[in-house]
Design a protein around this motif. Structure first.
Motif: not given
Length: 52
Positions: A11-30
């Motif tokens: 809800i805070l991020a606006g969707s589940n996309t950011l959570r999924n990216q973090l869970s996958q270990g994506m770097s901040a620049p990516d």
């Protein structure tokens, strides 16, 4: 804990996309690079409303 349900985070991020990216270990620049297409579209949409 937020990685399992993440409803409040989503809800805070606006969707589940950011959570999924973090869970996958994506770097901040990516993650930031993944926002560029949406940022460009937003800038096009807002252009007619800018006064200066």
């Amino acid at each position: 804990m937020w990685r399992k349900s993440g409803s409040t985070f989503d809800i805070l991020a606006g969707s589940n996309t950011l959570r999924n990216q973090l869970s996958q270990g994506m770097s901040a620049p990516d993650i930031l690079a993944s926002w560029k297409p949406d940022e460009a579209e937003f800038n096009q949409q807002r252009r007619p409303f800018l006064m200066y």
